[in-house]
Scaffold this motif. Structure first.
Motif, short mmCIF file in Angstrom:
data_model
loop_
_atom_site.label_atom_id
_atom_site.label_comp_id
_atom_site.label_asym_id
_atom_site.label_seq_id
_atom_site.Cartn_x
_atom_site.Cartn_y
_atom_site.Cartn_z
N GLY A 89 -3.68 17.71 7.59
CA GLY A 89 -4.12 18.34 6.35
C GLY A 89 -3.17 18.10 5.20
O GLY A 89 -3.59 18.07 4.04
N GLU A 90 -1.89 17.91 5.51
CA GLU A 90 -0.88 17.73 4.46
C GLU A 90 -0.81 16.30 3.95
O GLU A 90 -0.49 16.07 2.78
CB GLU A 90 0.50 18.14 5.01
CG GLU A 90 0.61 19.63 5.34
CD GLU A 90 1.87 19.94 6.14
OE1 GLU A 90 2.60 18.97 6.46
OE2 GLU A 90 2.10 21.11 6.45
N THR A 91 -1.11 15.32 4.81
CA THR A 91 -0.92 13.91 4.41
C THR A 91 -2.14 13.32 3.72
O THR A 91 -2.13 12.16 3.32
CB THR A 91 -0.58 13.06 5.64
OG1 THR A 91 -1.57 13.26 6.66
CG2 THR A 91 0.78 13.43 6.18
N GLY A 92 -3.21 14.12 3.61
CA GLY A 92 -4.36 13.68 2.84
C GLY A 92 -5.07 12.49 3.44
O GLY A 92 -5.44 12.50 4.61
N SER A 93 -5.23 11.41 2.63
CA SER A 93 -6.03 10.26 3.06
C SER A 93 -5.18 9.02 3.30
O SER A 93 -5.61 7.90 3.03
CB SER A 93 -7.10 9.95 2.00
OG SER A 93 -6.48 9.78 0.73
N GLU A 94 -3.96 9.21 3.79
CA GLU A 94 -3.10 8.05 4.09
C GLU A 94 -3.82 7.12 5.08
O GLU A 94 -4.27 7.57 6.13
CB GLU A 94 -1.78 8.52 4.70
CG GLU A 94 -0.86 9.23 3.74
CD GLU A 94 -0.16 8.24 2.81
OE1 GLU A 94 -0.20 7.02 3.10
OE2 GLU A 94 0.42 8.69 1.81
N PRO A 95 -3.93 5.82 4.77
CA PRO A 95 -4.63 4.90 5.68
C PRO A 95 -3.75 4.49 6.85
O PRO A 95 -2.52 4.59 6.79
CB PRO A 95 -4.93 3.69 4.78
CG PRO A 95 -3.79 3.69 3.81
CD PRO A 95 -3.47 5.14 3.54
N PRO A 96 -4.35 4.02 7.95
CA PRO A 96 -3.55 3.49 9.06
C PRO A 96 -2.84 2.21 8.61
O PRO A 96 -3.25 1.56 7.64
CB PRO A 96 -4.60 3.17 10.13
CG PRO A 96 -5.83 3.92 9.73
CD PRO A 96 -5.78 4.01 8.24
N PRO A 97 -1.77 1.85 9.31
CA PRO A 97 -1.12 0.58 8.96
C PRO A 97 -2.08 -0.59 9.22
O PRO A 97 -2.89 -0.54 10.13
CB PRO A 97 0.09 0.54 9.90
CG PRO A 97 -0.26 1.44 11.03
CD PRO A 97 -1.11 2.52 10.45
N LYS A 98 -1.98 -1.63 8.37
CA LYS A 98 -2.97 -2.71 8.42
C LYS A 98 -2.98 -3.45 9.75
O LYS A 98 -4.01 -3.98 10.17
CB LYS A 98 -2.73 -3.68 7.28
CG LYS A 98 -3.14 -3.13 5.92
CD LYS A 98 -2.99 -4.18 4.81
CE LYS A 98 -3.47 -3.62 3.48
NZ LYS A 98 -3.33 -4.62 2.39
N HIS A 99 -1.82 -3.50 10.44
CA HIS A 99 -1.79 -4.32 11.65
C HIS A 99 -2.65 -3.73 12.77
O HIS A 99 -2.95 -4.42 13.76
CB HIS A 99 -0.35 -4.56 12.13
CG HIS A 99 0.37 -3.31 12.58
ND1 HIS A 99 1.12 -2.56 11.71
CD2 HIS A 99 0.46 -2.71 13.79
CE1 HIS A 99 1.64 -1.53 12.37
NE2 HIS A 99 1.25 -1.60 13.65
N ILE A 100 -3.06 -2.46 12.68
CA ILE A 100 -3.93 -1.91 13.74
C ILE A 100 -5.36 -1.74 13.24
O ILE A 100 -6.17 -1.08 13.90
CB ILE A 100 -3.39 -0.58 14.30
CG1 ILE A 100 -3.34 0.53 13.22
CG2 ILE A 100 -2.03 -0.76 14.93
CD1 ILE A 100 -3.00 1.89 13.79
#
Length: 441
Positions: A359-370
């Protein structure tokens, strides 16, 4: 040994004018002062909270407690002590028109110089609008409200009403209180009850902490006219044990399921079986218990014994196939298994911590390599670039980062050193060590 019938005087009463029937024992023994009240010493003792209140103006009160512990009696005595006119109504039988009359009479009484203590039994049965109707009359001093409820006021009464009254909890009578009540009854009756020691104790247990129920039982025993001492077994044949207080939708429901859950968590199979039995005896739906028992396996045993969840699901299915009462034994087996299983809430705590941070980190995307790269555009943007397929590694572990780029690696799951989770802890330690060696943490 003489037969049971010989113990009781069955002689017919003499002919002649019938004597006026005396008042019930409970009414004859109603305390005349607060000092006469048995029990509730936390309220009525020398330093009791209610005693302290009497030093000033009596506020509006809510009495919360089980039946037969003195709520009505104490309210009546408070009116006597403070010089207020006592008015008693029940929320079950009182409508809006009745309330208007009560308030109007209280207003006239106040104009003549006397206040009113309005005692409302079962106040939680009034709806929100009816409860709100008390507020202006409490605020302007027309009435001092004393409400009585067997249900938790936090759930059953309006916040506005609660803010204008103090909640006092009354406790069920202890066995010591019950013995004092029996002694007072014997003095009023002018004779000892014809019970031996175990039977006397059983009589008090039958009342289940309810003083009014106890006096009714005492009256029945006294009416037998027994000529010899009655033992526990004979008492059980003559009297029915009072049904334990249990409301499947009320406060006792939540209290007992809490007691069952905490007994399992505390690894006490005997206590857990007792609370399970109390709920079943009270008429609780075994399917509700099956669901809650399975929840205990997930929350409190979890990965310390993964088999516990399977045991609960099998018990649930057995109940569905066999029904009551046979299927209830399967639930009892599951409860004993859970109580004796190793305990861990590590996965539960990890899940809650992960939910908080998600809930705190919002919409941070996964790292691109995965990320998968099904299109050329996505490959050109670096999706999937540098991904290490773990099965291609010699030890089946790549040690790559799977959190969002730039996010400090958190630790959610900390296994306990108990049961199967001890083995999971060893595995986790190995992964942490390998991740540090490869410098990809």
């Amino acid at each position: 040994m003489c037969p049971m019938a010989d113990l009781f005087d069955t002689a017919a009463s003499e002919s002649g004018p019938r004597a006026e029937r005396p008042a019930p024992l409970a009414e004859r023994l109603r305390p005349a002062t607060l000092d006469d009240v048995i029990g509730q010493t936390h309220l009525l003792g020398p330093e009791g909270s209610l005693r302290v209140m009497l030093d000033g103006a009596l506020p509006s009160l809510i009495f919360w407690g089980p039946p037969g512990v003195g709520k009505t009696t104490i309210a009546r005595l408070l009116a006597d002590r403070t010089g207020l006119h006592f008015v008693q109504i029940s929320a079950i039988f009182t409508g809006v028109a009745d309330l208007r009359k009560v308030f109007e009479t209280a207003r006239n009484r106040r104009a003549n110089g006397q206040g009113t203590l309005l005692f409302v039994d079962e106040i939680h049965r009034f709806n929100k609008a009816q409860q709100d109707g008390f507020l202006p009359h409490m605020e302007d001093g027309t009435i001092t409200l004393v409400g009585a409820t067997t249900e938790n006021p936090s759930f059953e009464l309006n916040a506005a009403l609660m803010s204008r009254a103090q909640v006092l909890t009354l406790e069920r009578l202890s066995l010591r209180d019950m013995e004092l009540l029996v002694q007072r009854a014997e003095k009023e009756l002018g004779k000892k009850l014809p019970l031996d020691g175990p039977a006397r104790e059983a009589l008090q247990e039958m009342a289940d902490g309810d003083g009014r129920a106890l006096l009714n039982l005492v009256e029945q025993v006294a009416a037998w006219g027994a000529t010899e001492s009655v033992d526990r077994d004979m008492l059980a044949k003559r009297l029915q044990r009072r049904a334990a207080q249990y409301d499947k939708s009320g406060d006792s429901h939540y209290n007992l399921i809490s007691a069952l859950h905490k007994s399992v968590r505390g690894s006490d199979p005997d206590a857990a079986l007792y609370w399970l039995a109390r709920m079943l005896k009270g008429g609780e739906d075994p399917r509700y218990l099956a669901r809650r028992i399975t929840r205990m396996a997930v929350e409190d045993i979890a990965l310390a014994d993964p088999q516990a969840q399977t045991v609960c699901l099998q018990a649930w299915e057995m109940y569905e196939r066999m029904g009551s009462p046979e299927g209830e034994l399967a639930l009892a087996n599951a409860v004993v298994y859970l109580a004796l299983a190793p305990k861990s809430n590590a996965a539960y705590a990890a899940y809650k911590a992960a939910m908080r941070q998600a809930g705190e980190t919002g919409s941070e995307p996964p790292p691109k390599h995965i990320l998968n790269a099904p299109t050329k555009l996505m490959k050109d943007q670096g999706y999937g670039a540098g991904y290490a397929y773990d099965h291609d590694q010699a030890d089946g572990f790549s040690g790559q980062n799977y959190f969002p780029d730039g996010m400090k690696r958190p630790v959610y799951y900390v296994p306990v050193d108990r049961g199967f989770e001890r083995e999971l802890g060893r595995r986790l330690d190995w992964f942490v060590e390998q991740r540090a060696k490869r410098g990809k943490g």
